[in-house]
Scaffold this motif. Structure first.
Motif, PDB file in Angstrom:
ATOM      1  N   UNK A  87       0.836  -1.205   0.000  1.00  0.00           N
ATOM      2  CA  UNK A  87       0.000   0.000   0.000  1.00  0.00           C
ATOM      3  C   UNK A  87       0.870   1.254   0.000  1.00  0.00           C
ATOM      4  N   UNK A  88       1.935   1.250   0.792  1.00  0.00           N
ATOM      5  CA  UNK A  88       2.840   2.399   0.790  1.00  0.00           C
ATOM      6  C   UNK A  88       3.482   2.610  -0.577  1.00  0.00           C
ATOM      7  N   UNK A  89       3.873   1.510  -1.210  1.00  0.00           N
ATOM      8  CA  UNK A  89       4.488   1.612  -2.533  1.00  0.00           C
ATOM      9  C   UNK A  89       3.486   2.146  -3.561  1.00  0.00           C
ATOM     10  N   UNK A  90       2.251   1.693  -3.458  1.00  0.00           N
ATOM     11  CA  UNK A  90       1.229   2.196  -4.379  1.00  0.00           C
ATOM     12  C   UNK A  90       1.001   3.691  -4.162  1.00  0.00           C
ATOM     13  N   UNK A  91       0.971   4.102  -2.897  1.00  0.00           N
ATOM     14  CA  UNK A  91       0.827   5.532  -2.609  1.00  0.00           C
ATOM     15  C   UNK A  91       2.006   6.320  -3.172  1.00  0.00           C
ATOM     16  N   UNK A 646     -20.474  -0.929   6.548  1.00  0.00           N
ATOM     17  CA  UNK A 646     -21.429  -0.363   5.604  1.00  0.00           C
ATOM     18  C   UNK A 646     -20.825   0.026   4.265  1.00  0.00           C
ATOM     19  N   UNK A 647     -19.585  -0.397   4.013  1.00  0.00           N
ATOM     20  CA  UNK A 647     -19.027  -0.213   2.673  1.00  0.00           C
ATOM     21  C   UNK A 647     -19.923  -0.933   1.670  1.00  0.00           C
ATOM     22  N   UNK A 648     -20.274  -0.257   0.614  1.00  0.00           N
ATOM     23  CA  UNK A 648     -21.238  -0.802  -0.345  1.00  0.00           C
ATOM     24  C   UNK A 648     -20.690  -0.728  -1.764  1.00  0.00           C
ATOM     25  N   UNK A 649     -21.348  -1.433  -2.660  1.00  0.00           N
ATOM     26  CA  UNK A 649     -21.006  -1.376  -4.081  1.00  0.00           C
ATOM     27  C   UNK A 649     -21.597  -0.095  -4.655  1.00  0.00           C
ATOM     28  N   UNK A 650     -20.878   0.993  -4.465  1.00  0.00           N
ATOM     29  CA  UNK A 650     -21.321   2.307  -4.914  1.00  0.00           C
ATOM     30  C   UNK A 650     -20.087   3.153  -5.211  1.00  0.00           C
ATOM     31  N   UNK A 651     -20.312   4.301  -5.816  1.00  0.00           N
ATOM     32  CA  UNK A 651     -19.224   5.232  -6.065  1.00  0.00           C
ATOM     33  C   UNK A 651     -18.848   5.937  -4.766  1.00  0.00           C
ATOM     34  N   UNK A 676      -8.995  -2.159   2.280  1.00  0.00           N
ATOM     35  CA  UNK A 676      -9.083  -3.403   1.508  1.00  0.00           C
ATOM     36  C   UNK A 676     -10.512  -3.659   1.042  1.00  0.00           C
ATOM     37  N   UNK A 677     -11.476  -3.427   1.917  1.00  0.00           N
ATOM     38  CA  UNK A 677     -12.879  -3.658   1.555  1.00  0.00           C
ATOM     39  C   UNK A 677     -13.361  -2.631   0.535  1.00  0.00           C
ATOM     40  N   UNK A 678     -12.936  -1.391   0.700  1.00  0.00           N
ATOM     41  CA  UNK A 678     -13.289  -0.373  -0.294  1.00  0.00           C
ATOM     42  C   UNK A 678     -12.747  -0.730  -1.667  1.00  0.00           C
ATOM     43  N   UNK A 679     -11.499  -1.208  -1.721  1.00  0.00           N
ATOM     44  CA  UNK A 679     -10.924  -1.592  -3.012  1.00  0.00           C
ATOM     45  C   UNK A 679     -11.755  -2.696  -3.662  1.00  0.00           C
ATOM     46  N   UNK A 683     -17.329   1.140  -6.806  1.00  0.00           N
ATOM     47  CA  UNK A 683     -17.611   1.002  -8.233  1.00  0.00           C
ATOM     48  C   UNK A 683     -17.022   2.126  -9.083  1.00  0.00           C
ATOM     49  N   UNK A 684     -16.305   3.053  -8.473  1.00  0.00           N
ATOM     50  CA  UNK A 684     -15.756   4.207  -9.188  1.00  0.00           C
ATOM     51  C   UNK A 684     -14.285   3.969  -9.522  1.00  0.00           C
ATOM     52  N   UNK A 685     -13.740   4.918 -10.280  1.00  0.00           N
ATOM     53  CA  UNK A 685     -12.310   4.911 -10.590  1.00  0.00           C
ATOM     54  C   UNK A 685     -11.554   5.996  -9.831  1.00  0.00           C
ATOM     55  N   UNK A 686     -12.180   6.554  -8.812  1.00  0.00           N
ATOM     56  CA  UNK A 686     -11.536   7.612  -8.041  1.00  0.00           C
ATOM     57  C   UNK A 686     -10.358   7.052  -7.237  1.00  0.00           C
ATOM     58  N   UNK A 687      -9.340   7.862  -7.005  1.00  0.00           N
ATOM     59  CA  UNK A 687      -8.167   7.379  -6.264  1.00  0.00           C
ATOM     60  C   UNK A 687      -8.518   6.938  -4.844  1.00  0.00           C
ATOM     61  N   UNK A 688      -7.848   5.896  -4.405  1.00  0.00           N
ATOM     62  CA  UNK A 688      -7.885   5.435  -3.020  1.00  0.00           C
ATOM     63  C   UNK A 688      -6.457   5.101  -2.636  1.00  0.00           C
ATOM     64  N   UNK A 689      -5.881   5.918  -1.746  1.00  0.00           N
ATOM     65  CA  UNK A 689      -4.494   5.694  -1.346  1.00  0.00           C
ATOM     66  C   UNK A 689      -4.426   5.535   0.162  1.00  0.00           C
ATOM     67  N   UNK A 690      -3.457   4.746   0.586  1.00  0.00           N
ATOM     68  CA  UNK A 690      -3.318   4.381   1.991  1.00  0.00           C
ATOM     69  C   UNK A 690      -1.856   4.566   2.382  1.00  0.00           C
ATOM     70  N   UNK A 691      -1.609   5.503   3.304  1.00  0.00           N
ATOM     71  CA  UNK A 691      -0.250   5.802   3.747  1.00  0.00           C
ATOM     72  C   UNK A 691      -0.061   5.304   5.173  1.00  0.00           C
ATOM     73  N   UNK A 692       0.893   4.407   5.375  1.00  0.00           N
ATOM     74  CA  UNK A 692       1.157   3.825   6.686  1.00  0.00           C
ATOM     75  C   UNK A 692       2.524   4.283   7.164  1.00  0.00           C
ATOM     76  N   UNK A 693       2.554   5.002   8.283  1.00  0.00           N
ATOM     77  CA  UNK A 693       3.827   5.363   8.906  1.00  0.00           C
ATOM     78  C   UNK A 693       4.293   4.151   9.705  1.00  0.00           C
TER      79      UNK A 693
END
Length: 724
Positions: A87-91, A646-651, A676-679, A683-693
């Motif tokens: 996840x850090x590398x992806x960010x 309550x994460x759902x299949x939505x934008x 992980x569940x959001x990914x 249903x959208x293509x909006x960015x989702x980034x996760x930064x772990x210190x």
């Protein structure tokens, strides 16, 4: 394809159980795209965590949690660490194309700070104590000078102590009564588990005392040899045992003074302001108990100030042979009472001092020989009232020049003075420390925080507006904008709130946010229910079975600001952290279409599972905040808003999520599972980034510049979204 992205793809392959050959094929296909790294279409595939069925058991109902495996209490499991690193590398890959913007913001934010700054000294005994920074240093230097004149003595140079650590926090520096010894707590992980150190200020010798796993609180006995500390439970990290430690004895001879067996209570200890007593404060969400000990008799037993009773909160400070008590006993907005030294032990002996009010919430007080000062809230603003002991009817308020604003007490060590120190701040006025003469009403500026980089407060304006919630409640909102702001609905908005634990989000000056406001943003603080800005009832309306009011208030504020032309509907961004991260998660589920992007720092998002697990730090303390999910009514209600559940299949909006591997307040695996569940479902293509210190805890990095760099990363994420 660069080495980092290649490593990322291989790591993801291992997590997913893919073959390395398939991964290598993807690497080969991407090799020719290195020159276009700035194009986000060339990003590697985001991490996709394995799903493993796990049953979360409960007396009410069992649930399946397919990402539970991301919990590793030891923080050593290779598969878990590989996922977090992926996840850090992806960010890193995502933010590569706006790295120049991040660096610009970092320079800009740091450039506003006077790096060689110092606090206003305060006098205690024979010395004036203060904290200062040197140019380029990450950490403070704590020092003192003799009142009679003389050279500076450095008590602690935290830069030297932190040199060999990725994270370092020296907390709660405490001077002995004879002013020859300095006790302090050290945390090198960010997990808020401390080790006791003592420095001999006459020789310079520093020595670890062999006591670890402590809270940060310290109290001295009058003999200059006895220290009282609190040992935490190693599993839950709850403050559990008060220990008495002799500096001339080994650590294993520290004796147990008191043990708290009710796991809904926190403990804290300190000296009374006049150093006459040692105070052990026990607090839950709905009750308090204070135990005291004469500092001259450290071997005596703690004395109960007043027995705990559910629904009664209180704290007390010693003054002039009596105790002044702040309490909500038959006073939801708190009142002040007093009791003589020889009459403690029962609330029946408390005498009225300052009555309660439906309109005014008493936050804190300071007692002086001739005056009583009260810091209170009225209409959501924090102000100071001064009352002469001889005649309370002659009370006066310290006036403010603007709304919204905040005033609060500075460190007032001396009681035999007519001068009160306080700070004043607003969203456009840097923190200003005043010396206020309570007799004459005159005030003197002792220091105003210097803001560099061409800052001019006249370039900005602030405003207090009120948004109407669905149930008709008026929600106060503090706004900061450029003075040339055009009220035409074209502006981007950055909206912040917290809204839990009765913690109020006051409109302090924050030089960092100028980087957004100077780029056209309106900055808004939504004073939603769950805080205490409007009094105790404001808090009650945003907790337990009323918690959803916090979320709907935030949404209603956003809709109001858009409707009233403070923001363009496609340029709305939101941020919250910890319980404010819960707010972000809930709002993202409930009203994702309102926000272009959101930032959730160390978010508390897995409410039900966490509150079912009493081995996790903070859980049992917070049943009165969120509810006990072992009871069906609370289980069902918490489940209905828990962001993870309550994460759902939505934008969803674009999301930036942060955490610290060693976080003791919100464990890293909550946001990890949520991401992980959001990914998996969004249903959208909006960015989702996760930064772990990987080196820090709940508060993020420990150095002042590294913390500012993290804010620059947050703003760069937002600005990049706005510009694309």
């Amino acid at each position: 394809m660069d080495i980092k992205r290649s490593t990322l793809t291989l790591t993801i392959a291992l997590i997913l159980g893919l073959s390395v050959s398939a991964c290598s094929e993807q690497t080969a296909q991407s090799t020719n795209n290195t020159s276009q790294a700035a194009d986000k279409s060339e990003l590697p595939v985001p991490p996709d965590a394995l799903e493993k069925e796990f049953i979360v058991e409960s007396p009410v109902a069992d649930r399946v949690d397919t990402y539970y495996w991301l919990r590793d209490d030891e923080r050593k499991a290779p598969q878990v660490l590989a996922y977090l690193e992926a996840e850090n590398d992806y960010y890193d890959a995502y933010r590569a194309d706006y790295q120049a913007l991040t660096e610009t913001l970092t320079d800009e934010i740091i450039g506003r700070i006077k790096q060689d700054d110092a606090s206003v000294p305060y006098t205690k005994g024979d010395y004036q104590y203060y904290t200062r920074y040197e140019e380029g240093s990450e950490y403070p230097i704590h020092a003192r000078k003799p009142v009679a004149g003389g050279e500076e003595q450095v008590l602690l140079d935290v830069n030297e102590l932190a040199a060999e650590h990725d994270y370092f926090n020296a907390a709660n520096l405490s001077i002995s009564p004879n002013q020859n010894l300095l006790a302090y707590m050290v945390d090198t992980t960010g997990r808020r588990q401390y080790e006791l150190w003592v420095k001999d200020l006459t020789t310079g010798e520093m020595k670890a005392q062999g006591l670890t796993g402590l809270s940060s609180s310290i109290a001295w006995a009058a003999d200059n040899n006895t220290l009282f500390v609190i040992e935490n439970d190693p599993q839950t990290l709850l403050s559990k045992r008060v220990l008495k430690h002799q500096l001339d004895a080994p650590a294993d001879q520290a004796t147990l003074v008191y043990e708290e067996n009710d796991e809904s209570f926190y403990m804290w200890l300190s000296n009374s302001k006049d150093d006459a007593f040692i105070k052990v404060q026990m607090s839950s969400t709905v009750a308090d108990e204070l135990r005291i000990l004469d500092a001259t008799t450290p071997d005596a037993e703690l004395q109960v100030f007043a027995p705990r009773e559910r629904g009664v909160q209180y704290s007390a400070e010693h003054f002039d042979g009596r105790w002044i008590v702040r309490t909500d006993w038959n006073a939801p907005n708190f009142k002040l009472m007093q009791v003589a030294d020889d009459a403690i032990g029962s609330r029946d002996n408390w005498q009225p001092l300052v009555e309660t009010s439906d309109e005014v919430f008493i936050e804190s007080f300071e007692a002086f020989d001739n005056y009583l000062a009260i810091n209170e809230r009225s209409d959501g603003l924090r102000r100071i009232r001064v009352l002469p002991w001889q005649d309370f009817s002659q009370q006066r308020y310290i006036e403010s020049d603007e709304v919204p604003y905040v005033t609060y007490f500075e460190r007032n060590v001396e009681q035999d003075t007519d001068v009160l120190r306080y700070s004043y701040s607003s969203l456009k006025t840097p923190t200003t420390v005043f010396a206020y003469n309570m007799k004459t009403g005159e005030r003197e500026v002792l220091k105003q925080t210097e803001v560099l980089g061409g800052f001019d407060p006249s370039d900005y304006r602030t405003k207090r507006v009120w948004a109407t919630a669905d149930d008709g409640t008026q929600i106060p909102v503090s706004l900061l904008m450029r003075s040339d702001f055009e009220h035409d609905g074209t502006t981007p908005l950055y909206q912040y709130a917290y809204g839990s634990y009765g913690s109020s989000s006051d409109p302090y000056f924050r030089s960092t946010v100028l980087s957004l406001v100077d780029r056209g943003f309106v900055y808004a603080i939504a004073h939603i229910r769950g805080g205490q800005e409007m009094g105790r009832d404001w808090y009650e309306q945003g907790k337990l079975l009323n918690k959803k009011n916090s979320f709907t208030d935030f949404i209603d504020v956003t809709e109001h600001l858009v409707k009233e032309g403070y923001a363009h509907p496609d340029k709305v961004f939101a941020m919250g952290g910890s319980a404010g991260g819960l707010l972000m998660g809930a709002v993202a589920n409930m009203a994702p279409d309102l926000y272009r992007g959101m930032v959730a720092h160390v978010p508390f998002v897995d409410v039900v599972t966490t509150m079912l697990d009493e081995s996790i730090p903070l859980t049992t303390n917070e049943f009165d905040e969120w509810g006990n999910p072992k009871e069906k009514a609370f289980y069902d209600y918490m489940l209905s808003y828990s962001p993870y559940d309550n994460v759902a299949a939505q934008d969803y909006p674009a999301l930036m999520v942060t955490t610290g591997l060693h976080d003791s307040q919100v464990q890293y695996f909550e946001p990890a599972k949520w991401v992980a569940k959001l990914r998996d479902l969004k249903t959208d293509d909006n960015p989702l980034v996760f930064s772990i210190n990987m080196e820090a805890g709940h508060g993020g990095s420990s150095g002042r510049f590294s913390r500012l760099e993290e804010i620059a990363e947050e703003y760069a994420f937002i600005l990049d979204l706005l510009n694309n």
